[in-house]
Structures are given as C-alpha cells and as structure tokens.
Motif scaffolding. Structure first.
Motif, PDB file in Angstrom:
ATOM      1  N   ALA A1050       0.838  -1.195   0.000  1.00  0.00           N
ATOM      2  CA  ALA A1050       0.000   0.000   0.000  1.00  0.00           C
ATOM      3  C   ALA A1050       0.875   1.249   0.000  1.00  0.00           C
ATOM      4  N   ALA A1051       1.935   1.192   0.804  1.00  0.00           N
ATOM      5  CA  ALA A1051       2.824   2.349   0.852  1.00  0.00           C
ATOM      6  C   ALA A1051       3.423   2.607  -0.528  1.00  0.00           C
ATOM      7  N   GLY A1052       3.807   1.522  -1.185  1.00  0.00           N
ATOM      8  CA  GLY A1052       4.394   1.649  -2.518  1.00  0.00           C
ATOM      9  C   GLY A1052       3.402   2.237  -3.490  1.00  0.00           C
ATOM     10  N   ILE A1053       2.176   1.756  -3.410  1.00  0.00           N
ATOM     11  CA  ILE A1053       1.151   2.239  -4.342  1.00  0.00           C
ATOM     12  C   ILE A1053       0.877   3.716  -4.083  1.00  0.00           C
ATOM     13  N   ALA A1054       0.867   4.059  -2.802  1.00  0.00           N
ATOM     14  CA  ALA A1054       0.651   5.468  -2.458  1.00  0.00           C
ATOM     15  C   ALA A1054       1.720   6.316  -3.142  1.00  0.00           C
ATOM     16  N   HIS A1055       2.919   5.825  -3.084  1.00  0.00           N
ATOM     17  CA  HIS A1055       4.022   6.565  -3.705  1.00  0.00           C
ATOM     18  C   HIS A1055       3.783   6.699  -5.199  1.00  0.00           C
ATOM     19  N   GLU A1056       3.353   5.606  -5.802  1.00  0.00           N
ATOM     20  CA  GLU A1056       3.126   5.600  -7.239  1.00  0.00           C
ATOM     21  C   GLU A1056       2.038   6.593  -7.631  1.00  0.00           C
ATOM     22  N   GLN A1127       2.986  16.359 -19.873  1.00  0.00           N
ATOM     23  CA  GLN A1127       3.353  15.630 -18.660  1.00  0.00           C
ATOM     24  C   GLN A1127       2.136  15.394 -17.780  1.00  0.00           C
ATOM     25  N   SER A1128       1.243  16.365 -17.759  1.00  0.00           N
ATOM     26  CA  SER A1128       0.042  16.194 -16.930  1.00  0.00           C
ATOM     27  C   SER A1128      -0.787  15.046 -17.464  1.00  0.00           C
ATOM     28  N   ALA A1129      -0.945  15.032 -18.774  1.00  0.00           N
ATOM     29  CA  ALA A1129      -1.726  13.947 -19.376  1.00  0.00           C
ATOM     30  C   ALA A1129      -1.063  12.622 -19.044  1.00  0.00           C
ATOM     31  N   ASP A1130       0.236  12.610 -19.150  1.00  0.00           N
ATOM     32  CA  ASP A1130       0.982  11.400 -18.847  1.00  0.00           C
ATOM     33  C   ASP A1130       0.786  10.995 -17.392  1.00  0.00           C
ATOM     34  N   GLY A1131       0.813  11.998 -16.492  1.00  0.00           N
ATOM     35  CA  GLY A1131       0.633  11.727 -15.063  1.00  0.00           C
ATOM     36  C   GLY A1131      -0.733  11.143 -14.783  1.00  0.00           C
ATOM     37  N   ILE A1135      -1.659   7.519 -13.136  1.00  0.00           N
ATOM     38  CA  ILE A1135      -2.562   7.266 -12.006  1.00  0.00           C
ATOM     39  C   ILE A1135      -3.638   6.276 -12.424  1.00  0.00           C
ATOM     40  N   ALA A1136      -4.193   6.539 -13.610  1.00  0.00           N
ATOM     41  CA  ALA A1136      -5.279   5.670 -14.083  1.00  0.00           C
ATOM     42  C   ALA A1136      -4.770   4.245 -14.210  1.00  0.00           C
ATOM     43  N   LYS A1137      -3.552   4.122 -14.696  1.00  0.00           N
ATOM     44  CA  LYS A1137      -3.002   2.796 -14.931  1.00  0.00           C
ATOM     45  C   LYS A1137      -2.858   2.028 -13.616  1.00  0.00           C
ATOM     46  N   ILE A1138      -2.332   2.725 -12.624  1.00  0.00           N
ATOM     47  CA  ILE A1138      -2.113   1.998 -11.377  1.00  0.00           C
ATOM     48  C   ILE A1138      -3.431   1.687 -10.686  1.00  0.00           C
ATOM     49  N   VAL A1139      -4.352   2.612 -10.826  1.00  0.00           N
ATOM     50  CA  VAL A1139      -5.657   2.349 -10.202  1.00  0.00           C
ATOM     51  C   VAL A1139      -6.324   1.154 -10.893  1.00  0.00           C
ATOM     52  N   ARG A1140      -6.242   1.137 -12.238  1.00  0.00           N
ATOM     53  CA  ARG A1140      -6.774  -0.005 -12.983  1.00  0.00           C
ATOM     54  C   ARG A1140      -6.108  -1.298 -12.534  1.00  0.00           C
ATOM     55  N   ALA A1141      -4.765  -1.207 -12.423  1.00  0.00           N
ATOM     56  CA  ALA A1141      -4.021  -2.406 -12.052  1.00  0.00           C
ATOM     57  C   ALA A1141      -4.411  -2.866 -10.664  1.00  0.00           C
ATOM     58  N   MET A1142      -4.584  -1.899  -9.763  1.00  0.00           N
ATOM     59  CA  MET A1142      -4.972  -2.248  -8.404  1.00  0.00           C
ATOM     60  C   MET A1142      -6.314  -2.958  -8.404  1.00  0.00           C
ATOM     61  N   LYS A1143      -7.199  -2.405  -9.244  1.00  0.00           N
ATOM     62  CA  LYS A1143      -8.543  -2.992  -9.298  1.00  0.00           C
ATOM     63  C   LYS A1143      -8.423  -4.432  -9.794  1.00  0.00           C
ATOM     64  N   ASP A1144      -7.617  -4.607 -10.832  1.00  0.00           N
ATOM     65  CA  ASP A1144      -7.446  -5.958 -11.363  1.00  0.00           C
ATOM     66  C   ASP A1144      -6.776  -6.866 -10.341  1.00  0.00           C
ATOM     67  N   PHE A1145      -5.764  -6.295  -9.698  1.00  0.00           N
ATOM     68  CA  PHE A1145      -4.987  -7.097  -8.762  1.00  0.00           C
ATOM     69  C   PHE A1145      -5.854  -7.540  -7.591  1.00  0.00           C
ATOM     70  N   ALA A1146      -6.608  -6.596  -7.098  1.00  0.00           N
ATOM     71  CA  ALA A1146      -7.391  -6.886  -5.905  1.00  0.00           C
ATOM     72  C   ALA A1146      -8.745  -7.482  -6.257  1.00  0.00           C
ATOM     73  N   HIS A1147      -8.883  -7.838  -7.472  1.00  0.00           N
ATOM     74  CA  HIS A1147     -10.115  -8.439  -7.954  1.00  0.00           C
ATOM     75  C   HIS A1147     -10.576  -9.497  -6.964  1.00  0.00           C
ATOM     76  N   PRO A1148     -11.715  -9.283  -6.352  1.00  0.00           N
ATOM     77  CA  PRO A1148     -12.104 -10.238  -5.314  1.00  0.00           C
ATOM     78  C   PRO A1148     -12.297 -11.636  -5.907  1.00  0.00           C
ATOM     79  N   GLY A1149     -12.709 -11.711  -7.152  1.00  0.00           N
ATOM     80  CA  GLY A1149     -12.850 -13.004  -7.799  1.00  0.00           C
ATOM     81  C   GLY A1149     -13.939 -13.828  -7.149  1.00  0.00           C
TER      82      GLY A1149
END
Lengths: 1319, 128
Positions: A1050-1056, A1127-1131, A1135-1149
């Motif tokens: 979580a700390a790492g993701i926060a950083h990201e 750069q803002s668009a990239d930023g 964020i969107a990418k990591i949030v998407r990834a988190m959603k996928d990762f934490a997919h309750p399944g």
C-alpha cells in the motif's frame, strides 16, 4: 650524554680514509705530470738531435753539390784548352775520361751556340739539335754558370738529376779574325746517387746515436717538392708544402729546428728535424731543404718500457700497502669508538645507578663491612624526614648495627633481628636475609619488608639494606583473595556452564553446570582437548583451524557475541547451545573463557510454538478436520521431528475408533504399519488411541515395543517405532477423535509437548465448534445454536456492515451484557478505542480489496465490557459466504487468566535468565558495569562501564559510600531500594528498566544486586548493563513482526499515485497562472489589432504589446505549456493505470475458478508492485500473445506473482545495494502443450543448494526478522499446487540468479469438469 | 516584477515530470532552479554551483535520498535541506521522519499543495 655528542664521537677520524685517498690521487697526478715533463724533455732532446742530423745532411749535400760546381768549372777550362781543329773528338774523349773518373754523372756534353750537341759521353746524343728547345734557351739566357734541378728529358733516360751548366768562350782559330766561339758545357748529376749518399750518412748517424728505429729523410726543393726520400713514393712526386706539412714549410723558409707533427702517409705522430742547405751564392738556385724524422713512439719507447716495469713493480708493492693502510685506519677508528662508548656507558651507568636508587620506592642504605652507613637513597631520606627519625645526614656515617641494637620499646625486637641478619650476611653465613615487620604509624597500619644482601666491590664488602613498604601489597592481596572467592562463587552458581580452555585447546576450567550440560564430570574433562569432548565430530577440524588462526593473527573468533551452535554431549549426541566466548591474555598465553547454555529446551519450545501456529493456520484454512488431517499431521510431525502420525475418528454408533488419516516422513519404511493402522478399528481402552479415548487425557508411551496394550506392536517394531503419544480431540465434551504420533527413539514423556497439545486441543475444538456452527446455519440451526450457546468461548456473528446477528451466552456474559442486548447492535460497542473508530474502515477496505488483515488469524486484542473496562481476549475471525453477502464469525476467548499466568511465567523465567546473563556479561563481555559495596557501605569495586555510564571516575568512587556519589536521584533510589530488599531477603534482586539520563539521552539500565554475606554483615554486588539498545530492538522487532506485505504494498502504491498527483497538480496551477498571463498578452494584442484595423496604430501601442510579451515571458510559456500539458496527461494516465491495475490485482474473484487472462493479471501485478522493484531492477515481460485463458483463482494467483516479484526484487537488492546499479527481472509466459508456463527470473543472489529444498516450507525465511513472514513461497506453493493442480519449481545458481517456473493446467482437472458439465 | 528573490534551489528527483513541475512553480516565484536526477548528480551540481536550498526526493535509483542527505550534511553544512516523498513509509520506518533526524530541516509529503511548497521554501531560504 647528549646524543649529538655521541654521534660526533662516532664521526671522529672519519676523514682518515678520505685523506689517504686524496693523497693517493695527488701522488698519481704528480707522477703523470712528471712523466709528461720527462717525455717532453725526451722529445726535445730527440728533436734537437734530429735537427742536428738535418743540418749535417744539408751541409753534406751542400758540400757535395759545391764540389760538382767546381767540377764543371774545371771541365770547362779543360775544354777551352783544346785546339780548334781537334775539338769535337778531343772533347768527347775528354768528357769520357772525366765520366770514368766521376761515374756519378749521368751525362756530360758540350753544346754549341746553336744548340747542337758537339760532344757527349753518350755518343748517341752527339749531333742532336736542341736549338729550339726551351731547355736550351733557358740555359743560354741564364747566367754563365749555374746549377739547377731538372726533370728528365730526352738527353738521359735516368730519373731526376741536378744539372750544372757553364758557358765557355772558346778562342777561334784565327785569333784576330774570328770571334771567340761561345759553347755550353752541361753535366748531369743523378739524384739517386745523392740519395744513396744521404742514406749512407744517416745510417752512420743512426749507428752513432744508437737510434732503435731507422730515420726517414726528405729532400725538398724550395717549392716543397720532394726530390729524394728514404722510401721513394711510387706515385707522382709529392709537394709537402701543398700538403701543409709544417716542417717542410719551415725548412724551405731557411730555418733550422724541429717540430712534432703527424706523418701524412702513415698517420702516426712523428718528430721532424729540419734544415736548409747553407745559403751559398753559387748554389742559390737550389736552396734545398732537408727533413729528418723519426716516430714519436720510437723516441719514447725506451722510457715507456722502463716505466711499465716500474709501474707494475710499484703497483704490486703499493696496492697491498694501501689496502693495509685503509684497514688499519678502520680498525683504529673502531677501537677508538668502542673505547669512547665504553667510557660514556660507564659514566651513564653510574648516573643511572644513582638515579635508579633514587627512583626506587624502597628505602635503601649501603653499609660497609662494619655496618657504618655509607650512602642512602632518596626514599630513605624522605622516609626519615617524614618520620623525624634521623638527623640531617639521614644516618650517613653512623653505625646501623648500633642503631638497631640500641633500639628499644615497640619494634625493638624486630630491630634486633635485623641486626642479627646483617651480621649473618656480613659473616657470610647467608647471602641474603629477608624479614618482615610491622611498623604502624600513628594513623595507619604499615608493614615493611627488609632485605639485606651483600656485594663486593674491589675486594671491599658492602651491604645493602632495603626496606620496602608492603602495606599496599598486603591489602591488595587480601582484596584479591576476596574477589577471587566472589568470582568463583558467581561462576559456580551461574546457570550457564562455564568452560575455560588454554591456548593448546585443553580444558582448564569446568563448572558444575558444565558437568550437567555436557555430561562429563569435572575430573574427566580437566586436561582433555576441548574439541574431542564437546565439539561435534564434524566441527572439530574447523574448531582447531579457527583456534590456530586466532593464535596467528588474532582474528576469527566471535568474541563477546552470543553464538548459537551445536554442542556434543557425553552420550554422543549433538544438542544446540548458546556460547559466549571471552579471551584473557595471560603471561602463559591466551585463556579462553566461555559460557555455554543448553538451548535444547528453548529450541523444543520454539518448535512447539511453530507447530501450534501452523496447525492453527491449517485449521483455519481447512474445510473439515478430516480434510485438513494430512496437512495437520504432516505439519506437526515435520516441525516436531516425529516419524509417523495418525488421526482417529470416534464412531459413536459403533463405539469404536477408526483411522481417518495417516502421515509418515518416510512412508516406504513403515508401509506395513501404516496399512495396518488404516485398516484398524479400536474399541475403548484398546491400544494407545483406545486408552486415550477412554481416559480422555493425553497419554505417552516411552516404548510401544515394551507395552502390553498395543495391538500393532509387530508392525510398529518392524518399522522401528518406539515412543508414542496420543491426545484426544474433544468437541464440547464429546469425543471427536484422537491424534497419535510415533517416533523412532525411546523417549521419556515430554511435558511441554503435552502442554502444547493441550492448547492445541482447545483450538481444534474451537475450530470444530466453528465448523459445526456454520454447518448448522445450513442444516440444523437449532442444534448448532445450542452448541454455540454452550460454548465456553464467546461466539459472535456479524454481517458485512458490522451489525451483530448472533452472540452466544458465553460472549454476552464475557462482555457483561444480556444475550439479547447485543443483537442488532454494531460490533463497535465491544471495541475500545482506537479499534472502534477504525473498524468501519477495516470492513470497508476488506469489502473493496478483499485483502484480509485479521481474518483467518487468531490474534490477541482488547474487548470493551459493558461497564467500560477492557479485557484481554483472543480473537479468531473468519468469513462465511451466505448467498452474495459475507458474514463474519468471531470466536472470542477471555484470556485474562492466561495472560496473567503467561506474564508471570515469562517474568520468572526472565528473572532467572537475566540474572545469569548479566553475570555472564560482566565477566565475559564489555558492556556491563560491576560495583561492589562492602559491609560498611563503601564502594570497593567500580568496574566495567561504571565510569563511563555514571560519569564517576574509579578514584572518586572507591572508598565512598554509595549515596554520597554524584549519581542521578532516580538511579540512586533504585539502587538503595534494591539493597534494602536484598538485605531483607538475602537473595539476589533484579531491577529492570531503570531510567537515567546519560549525555542528554534517556538510557535504561538493568541490574542485579547480589548479597555478599559475612558474619559481620552484608555487602552488595551490583552487576548490570545498559539495555536501551536492547529495549529499542525488542520494540522495533515487535512492531516489524506485525508488518503485512499488503501494508507495505500500500505504501508503494501510495508513492506511485502521489508522485503523478504532485506534478499534475503543480502543472495545472502553472497552466492556470500562465493562462492568466496569456490573457493579458492577448488583450494587448487585440488592442493592437483594433488600432491597426482603424489605421491608427501608433508605436506606443506596439511597444505596449512588446512589453506585455516581455512581462509574460512569452517564449518561456510557449515552450513550457505544451510540455506541462503533455506531462500532466501522462501523469493522469499513470494514475489511471495503477488504479486499474490495483482494481485488477485486488479483484475479489469468485470462489470458483474462472477462465482468466494470465498475461493481463501479470501486467496488473507488475504495475501494482512497481514501487517494489523500480529502484533495484529493470523488469521485462515476454508474454505469449497466444496464451489461452486458464481456469484460475485470480486473487491467489496475483498474490503468487506478487510474492515472486517482491522476492526477486529483494534478492536483487542484496546484490546491487550501494552499487548504484540495477538488476533484471524477467517474466515470460508460454503455452506448452496442455499447460501454461510462467517463468520469473531474477539476477539476484541465487538460492544456495543447501536451503533449496526448504524454501517452500512455511515460516522458512532468509530475510531479516521483521521483513518477511516466511510465508510467501509456502503460499505460492499452496496456491499453485493445491488449488490449481499445477507445479512450481525453482532453478537457481548462487551469484547468477533464480528462476521460478510455474506450470498451470489449461484444462480444469477432471472432477471439476464433470461438475461443470453437470451444471 | 518587484524585488527578485535570488535564492537558488536544487531539485533532486528521479521523475523528470516532478522536477519540471517544481521548476515551473518555483521559477514563477522568482527562484533560480537547478535539477538533478539522483543524489550523485545532485552532489556534482553542488560542486560547481552555489545552492541555497536542496529539495530532495527520498526514493531514487543510484544514490538514495537519505544517503544524499547524509552526504550533504557532511559536506555542505550551510545548505538547508527539504526532504520530500510520495511513499513516506518504508517497512516500519517513517522515512520523512528519518530524513528529518538525519538533517533535513523540513519535509514535504507528496502530494503537497503549491502554497505549502512556497511557504516551506520561503522558510528554508529565510533560515539559510
């Protein structure tokens, strides 16, 4: 003496060899100089000789030629006499006659005025006409009489010659009528004849002068042409002046002398004497020069050979003499230096002796043979002054014997004895006399040692009387004796075994506890090599190597540290020990002192706890006891090292036990026993399980082979099984089953193990209760409710919003509520702060992420009772799925009592341990302080870190009462309190966490006070240490152990997320500000446009426009704004990418496997874990695009990939840490037949061969405590193998890296598929 | 603009976007801004330029933030250090707190507002 003076003296006469060498050089130079003078003289002498010779030759030549000059005149006269008629023939006859007389003439003739030869010695030439020849015309035109040098011409065939001519007036026949006839007489004289004469002359001179070498000569014309020489040159004639020969030039110029020059032809130095024919009018036309030369070498040759003889002879004599001179000079110098040094030394030693005597603290007097004092030292004088014993002379001149013998009163007797001693020594009865006597001063006790010894100087007897104050020695000796006794008492009473070893590895110390720990009695151990006794055979060599290495370079020993190693018992078995080693350097070598503690119990305890933990874990995960049985048996068996385990289930209907599962560490070896066990059914009281069932208590059999009631004895013996134990599993007082275990050793009952199983039983019951409750929800709710209600543990069920749906009476009474009071309430009512406030968050997070934080683990926490008090509870929560909703069940146990017991146990154990530990550290390590207070309350010992810790120096502390020392109040109070307690109980008292301030920082001390009893009272020994660091570590450790990998993630993701958020925010603000600026600019430009359109554009408007551009820094904005936007668009995308990834990762399944895109799952996990690896590695993926969908539990699968990535990152971090470099993580997927392969490769440290088999074991970790739970790979294995029917393997090479290879089946295992099809 | 602030600020962060965003913000406020992608580079910049305040990220490849702070404290005692981090927690340690212990006089937890940044830098410069 001053060092400089010494070095001067050693330099003295060092110039002698130099002088000798210089003189030799001067001599050599002089010799050479003389030689050159002698040579010059010789040369000059020889030159003068040559000059003379040249002159002689010249004169001889002159004479010779002058005679010839006379010849022609005579001849001319004779010719004129002859009558005209007879001329011709007569002349020829006359000429021939003359030629006979002077054969050296080559030719003689007469020419008439017309140039015709009228008469000649050579008839052939008569009649030749030379009238037109230049030769004749030269003669005719020249003087009447002449002599000159002529080159050959047709008149003669001979070589060079000298021609003489004379014109003759011959009277005519008719003297009156005819004119006299003018005729020319010519004679030619051969130069060769001349040369022969000169050569002859020279040979004569050579013989006369004794020249060793032949002389050379040259005769030159006035122009320098060589006419004649010793060895005529075969080639053309030579002109020496043209060749630049000095002597030639000098000779023709008419001078006489000699010169040194180089021979032009032979190129050697020669000496030339030169002269010219004397100036004579008649022969003036000739004027020849003569050179006579000889080689310079020839001149010097005689003297050279003499010199060589002299030089060789002289050298033979001179060099040995010279060498001898140098050597003797050197020897002389050395002797001189030695003598000088000896003199200095004797002076110094005298001074030294005097100052040494003065420096001695003993009082010394030197007596003569009658006992008269001759001299005393400073200490004697000082002592005398102090005690006003002696006069100003300090007794010098008095008779010491008289003084002693006249002494009376106190000490008189001793004085007499001293006098007797002196006499005995003087008379030679003894060489030395030593005596001791007390001499107490008015305020202190004193002892003296007197030593009388004799020595002889120059046959005179002298006696030395030496008084030594030995009061301190005596006091110190007593203190030492006391302190040794104290140390011995501590060592012998220590809980740890104390062993001492000398540097040869032999045992020299062996405490009573060591006997107990290692099994060897002290007398057996003493003098034996330590390695053979207590080091396991496999480590002996290493031990000896280590010892040797330490003795050589002092390295390699883990001094002052606690080492956990294996020891060797007398019974020939290894066992774990903890060792602390200290080295004491003694005069006889090193002494190794070690404290050893038997860790067997502790290790066993740890294993028990691990097993307990693992079983609990398994129970939580298992669906039923039978389902979990194999794992539980395996876990317990492996962790505790038992060989075979079996689970028996009670069949209530048939009233018998049936085997529900077995496990064996080596099934092949006990296959028969396992088979029999599985087939067996046992009645109550039969066999070990039967007995346990009957008694409902754990039972232990030390050896089943010797047990009467054990039906499986035959196969058990065949399998080599001996000790066994079994314990009952009770379910709310009902017999549920029995677990039994066997081992191959014969073992006595192990109480801690049985205790552990007691507690396990409770947990199994709890587990069964929970399962029963869950089943009941589905099937027999009322029945279950009754179980819940009768449960001794509190049970509570809440829904996914935290609303209590069910509580049992046990729980209600535990928290002080009536059962109905709680249903429908929030669970938070049972929670104290801060859990209460955070609980919603916990639930919310769990609902969203599916990440379990407390679920499935048993943990200790606090509960809030209705009356507001808190109680310690043990909480085990689990989740159950009811339809689409989750419900959470918690089993809660009041552990106040257990806590208290535990705390007391821990405390008492700690007390015992700490007491010993502190002693060990005081004696063996350096961190402790050690203070002794004697019977009178004064500090007698202030050792270890006392000085630095308390800031009181040793000298300040010793002898003062403790309360008077400038110690901090809190510390002093604690010390005094401890002393009070000690004096009351006469037992050691331990004080812990005593706070003090040291150098501005809080510091915690721990110390033990031990009484030192004596019949006169009590002394105290304080031993303690600074435990600040330890407390801090313990605290940190406890914190770290709570760490959860998800939390870290979580700390790492926060950083990201935070990073892009930061710059997107900044950029937006920047854009907004920039836009404002741009608007200003735009307004100006609009103005400009407007005025331009109106045709009224003025320079002022344009300037304003420019100024606005300038003000806004338009160029900068134009450059930066697009970048900021990009750069803002990239930023935002990041964020969107990591949030998407988190959603996928934490997919309750779902609980079921669903076909999943593993590539996508891996990408998400990689993104989520980005912060874990990005600083240490570059991560590459090679994901096969044709990968089929794989039936998968996505949540657990993601967890596996995450664990492997985090492990890889850690392994790489160990390699690249501090180097600034990065490693590589590569993830690849592949479709292989019916399986999908996932490879995760890292370039990390690699896994050593030795631990590779263990890495998938639960709790196995190589990470530092607190950074890993040791569960990562165990979970990975469990997920891949157990849940997916796949395989996980590891390929690794130390130093290169590791690859984990996972295979997952693409098709669902058969039974699942059948179910799917049925559905 | 009115009186220019001449202080020079060195931004050390491995993320170029962060560096540029900070530069834009600080430049707008009149500061001179220099950039470095990691600690080692930052120390190199300091060798050749005068810098008043260093804004340093804690997690970077190459020379890490804490290492950099330690080095800065050793070699440049007069520079004010502001530590910033998006993670803040590593293991059980609050890295920003650790950075403060090691000599950072201020800390910024990302994401921070522009006003916070400006205020913090202003204080740092005043301190300096």
């Amino acid at each position: 003496m001053e060092p400089t003076a010494r070095s001067c003296s050693s330099q003295r006469y060092s110039w002698l060899p130099g002088l000798i060498i210089a003189q030799t050089s001067v001599l050599v130079v002089a010799i050479f100089f003389t030689l050159s003078i002698v040579e010059d003289r010789l040369i000059a002498q020889a030159g003068r000789d040559l000059e003379r010779t040249a002159r002689e030759v010249a004169e001889k030549l002159d004479l010779l030629l002058f005679e010839r000059y006379g010849d022609i005149q005579l001849l001319a006269g004779a010719l004129a006499e002859i009558r005209e008629t007879k001329r011709g023939g007569e002349w020829t006859a006359l000429l021939k006659k003359a030629h006979q007389a002077y054969p050296m003439y080559a030719w003689m003739g007469v020419l008439n005025a017309d140039g015709r030869v009228v008469a000649a010695t050579d008839g052939a030439t008569i009649g030749l006409d030379f009238g037109r020849k230049s030769w004749f015309r030269g003669l005719a035109a020249g003087p009447a009489l002449r002599a000159h040098y002529v080159e050959p011409h047709e008149l003669t065939t001979e070589k060079d010659y000298v021609e003489f001519s004379a014109s003759v007036r011959i009277p005519g026949e008719a003297q009156i009528t005819s004119d006299p006839v003018q005729m020319l007489v010519v004679t030619r004289f051969l130069i060769a004849e001349l040369s022969a004469i000169v050569t002859r002359t020279l040979r004569e001179i050579e013989a006369q002068e004794g020249y060793t070498q032949g002389l050379e000569f040259h005769i030159l014309t006035t122009l320098g042409r060589v006419i004649s020489e010793t060895a005529p040159h075969p080639a053309e004639s030579v002109n020496l002046i043209d060749l630049g020969v000095e002597s030639a030039r000098m000779a023709v110029s008419g001078r006489t002398g000699f010169v040194q020059e180089t021979h032009r032809r032979r190129l050697v130095p020669v000496l030339t004497g030169y002269a010219r024919m004397p100036a004579r009018k008649e022969l003036d036309a000739l004027g020849w020069g003569v050179l006579v030369r000889m080689d310079r070498e020839a001149v010097l040759a005689p003297i050279r050979s003499t010199l060589w003889t002299v030089a060789i002879g002289g050298g033979c004599l001179f060099f040995p003499l010279w060498g001898g001179l140098l050597w003797s000079t050197h020897q002389l110098r050395r002797h001189w230096q030695r003598a000088e040094t000896a003199q200095q030394a004797s002076t110094e030693s005298l001074r030294f002796l005097q100052s040494s005597l003065d420096a001695l603290t003993s009082h010394l007097a030197i007596l003569d043979e009658h006992g008269t004092i001759l001299a005393v030292n400073r200490a004697w004088k000082a002592f005398g002054d102090q005690n006003q014993l002696c006069d100003t002379e300090h007794g010098v001149g008095k008779n010491y014997l008289d003084i002693c013998e006249s002494s009376s009163g106190e000490g008189g007797e001793e004085a007499h004895r001293v006098a007797q001693g002196i006499r005995a020594v003087l008379q030679g009865q003894q060489n030395e006399w030593v005596g001791e006597y007390p001499c107490h001063g008015p305020d202190a006790q004193r002892w003296f040692l007197v030593r009388i010894s004799k020595f002889t100087i120059s046959e005179q007897v002298r006696v030395v009387v030496d008084h030594q104050n030995i009061t301190e020695n005596r006091v110190a000796f007593r203190a030492l004796q006391e302190s040794q006794a104290a140390t011995r008492a501590i060592v012998s009473s220590a809980l740890d075994a104390h062993i001492a070893m000398d540097q040869d590895g032999m045992i020299v110390g062996w405490s009573a506890k060591a006997e107990e720990v290692f099994g060897w009695a002290a007398h057996e151990a003493a003098g034996q090599p330590l390695a053979n006794l207590i080091v396991p055979p496999g480590y002996r060599e290493a031990h000896e190597r280590g010892l040797k290495r330490f003795l050589v370079d002092g390295a390699g020993l883990m001094l002052g540290k606690r080492l956990e190693i294996e020891g060797w018992h007398k019974e020939g078995r290894p066992f774990p020990i903890e060792l602390t080693i200290a080295v004491i350097k003694q005069s006889s070598g090193y002494l190794f002192s070690a404290f050893a503690r038997d860790l067997t119990e502790r290790k066993k305890q740890e294993r028990c706890q691990a097993a307990e933990h693992a079983v609990t874990q398994l129970l939580v995960e298992a669906d039923s006891l039978e389902g979990g049985a194999p794992d539980i048996l395996k876990t317990i068996g492996e962790t505790l090292g038992w060989a075979v385990g079996a689970l028996w289930r009670v069949d209530e209907d048939r009233q018998e036990l049936r085997c529900a599962g077995t496990w064996a560490d080596a099934p092949v070896l006990c296959a028969e026993f396992l088979a029999q066990t599985r087939k067996s059914s046992l009645a109550k009281g039969i066999g070990l399980p039967g007995r346990v069932w009957e008694s409902r208590r754990a039972a232990w059999i030390s050896d089943v082979a010797a047990d009467e009631n054990f039906p499986r004895v035959a196969s058990a013996s065949a399998a080599g099984l001996h000790a066994a134990f079994a314990y009952p599993i009770l379910l709310h007082d009902k017999d549920y089953g029995i677990i039994e275990f066997f081992t191959k050793d014969i073992l006595a009952p192990d109480q801690p193990l049985l205790n552990m199983f007691d507690s396990l039983t409770g947990q199994v019951s709890q587990f069964l209760a929970r399962r029963a409750a869950e089943e009941a929800v589905h099937a027999r709710e009322r029945q279950v409710r009754s179980i819940i209600e009768t449960s001794v543990d509190g049970i509570i069920v809440i829904d996914d919003h935290g609303v209590i749906e069910l509580v049992n009476p046990a729980l209600a009474s535990m928290f002080g509520y009536a059962p109905n009071e709680l249903v429908g309430e929030s669970i938070k009512r049972l929670m104290p702060s801060p859990d209460r406030e955070q609980h919603d968050g916990y639930l919310e997070r769990y609902r969203q992420t599916g990440v379990k934080k407390v679920l499935g683990v048993s943990r200790e926490t606090l509960g809030l009772r209705k009356d507001g008090t808190t109680i310690p509870i043990e909480l085990t929560t689990s989740e159950m799925q009811v339809g689409r909703n989750s419900k959470f069940t918690a089993a809660i146990r009041n552990i106040s009592a257990r806590k208290q017991v535990e705390q007391e146990m821990v405390a008492s154990q700690n007390r015992a341990e700490q007491a010993v530990r502190e002693k060990v550290e005081v004696l063996a390590a350096v961190d402790a302080f050690f203070i002794c207070v004697n019977l009178d309350g004064a500090v007698t010992e202030w050792a270890g870190k006392s000085e630095s810790l308390f800031g009181v120096s040793l000298s300040d502390a010793i002898g003062r009462p403790l309360p008077e020392l400038p110690l901090q109040r809190e510390l002093l109070e604690a010390m005094q309190k401890a002393m009070q307690e000690v004096s009351g109980r006469l037992a050691p008292v331990r004080m812990d966490k005593i706070r003090m301030i040291h150098e501005g920082k809080d510091l915690f001390l721990k110390f033990t006070v031990t009484p030192l009893c004596d019949d006169r009272g009590i002394g105290y020994v304080f031993m303690g240490e600074d435990v600040t660091e330890r407390l801090r570590l313990e605290h940190d450790l406890a914190q770290a152990q709570k760490l959860e990998s998800i939390g870290q993630l979580a700390a790492g993701i926060a950083h990201e997320i935070n990073t892009p958020t930061q710059f997107v925010g900044d950029n937006v603000r920047f854009l907004s500000d920039s836009f404002t600026d741009l608007l200003t600019v735009l307004a100006q430009h609009r103005d400009l446009l407007t005025t331009a359109k109106a045709g009224s554009c003025t320079p002022a408007v344009i300037a304003a426009c420019d100024a606005a551009d300038e003000q806004a820094d338009l160029d900068y904005l134009v450059e930066e704004i697009p970048k900021a936007l990009m750069q803002s668009a990239d930023g935002v995308e990041r964020i969107a990418k990591i949030v998407r990834a988190m959603k996928d990762f934490a997919h309750p399944g779902s609980a079921e496997k669903t076909p999943a895109d593993l590539n996508h799952a891996i990408e998400s996990t990689v993104t989520v874990a980005h912060n874990e690896w990005k600083y240490v590695a570059d991560l590459t993926t090679d994901l096969a695009p044709d990968l089929p969908l794989v039936p998968c539990l996505l949540g657990p699968f993601n967890q596996v990939i995450l664990n492997l990535i985090v492990n890889a990152a850690h392994a790489i971090s160990d390699v690249v840490k501090g180097t600034g470099q990065k490693g590589v993580i590569a993830i690849a997927t592949r479709h292989v037949g019916e399986r999908v392969e996932i490879r995760i490769t890292d370039s990390g440290t690699g896994i050593p061969e030795a631990i590779r088999p263990k890495i998938f074991d639960p709790f196995f970790t190589t990470k530092a405590v607190g950074t890993g739970t040791g569960q990562g790979l165990a979970i990975a294995r469990s997920v891949v193998v157990d849940k997916h029917g796949g395989t996980i393997a590891v390929e690794s090479q130390v130093g290169t890296g590791t690859t984990f290879v996972i295979h997952l089946p693409v098709t669902v295992p058969t039974n699942d598929r059948v179910m799917e099809e049925a559905a | 603009m009115e009186e220019k602030k001449t202080a020079t600020i060195l931004v050390i962060d491995d993320d170029e976007s962060i560096r540029e965003a900070l530069r834009r913000t600080l430049r707008r406020d009149g500061y001179t801004v220099m950039e470095a992608a990691e600690g080692g580079e930052g120390l190199l910049v300091l060798k050749h330029h005068h810098v008043d305040v260093v804004l340093v990220d804690l997690f970077m490849p190459g020379k890490e933030g804490l290492e950099t702070i330690a080095e800065l404290r050793r070699s440049y005692s007069d520079i004010t250090i502001i530590a910033m981090s998006g993670g803040g927690i590593r293991g059980q340690m609050d890295m920003l707190e650790t950075a403060r212990l090691m000599g950072a006089s201020q800390t910024l937890a990302k994401p921070f507002a522009r006003e916070t940044l400006i205020e913090t830098v202003k204080q740092a410069v005043r301190r300096e």
